[in-house]
Design a protein around this motif. Sequence first.
Motif: not given
Length: 88
Positions: A34-38
Amino acid sequence: MSEQVKIILEVAGVELVFEPTTTAYNKMVNETSMDNKVAPATNYLRRIVATESKEALEAFLKQPSAGMQIAAKVNERFTPELDIQVKN
């Protein structure tokens, strides 16, 4: 799906060649949260880009959201569209 896939995209007039594998795809999915996509998308592209396209890819990756957009297009072509139906 075969491991020998070559996907060619034209991005802003520049041809980029990618050679995705199931292993690289699965690693990207497993790294995504959720907080690490890029970062997972960017790392995935760097893993699967053909040698002749590395320099051009790096130039695009400096632009906001470029990595996410390019990864999405690669995966549109790489991952199968399954017809799944619920039977109960």
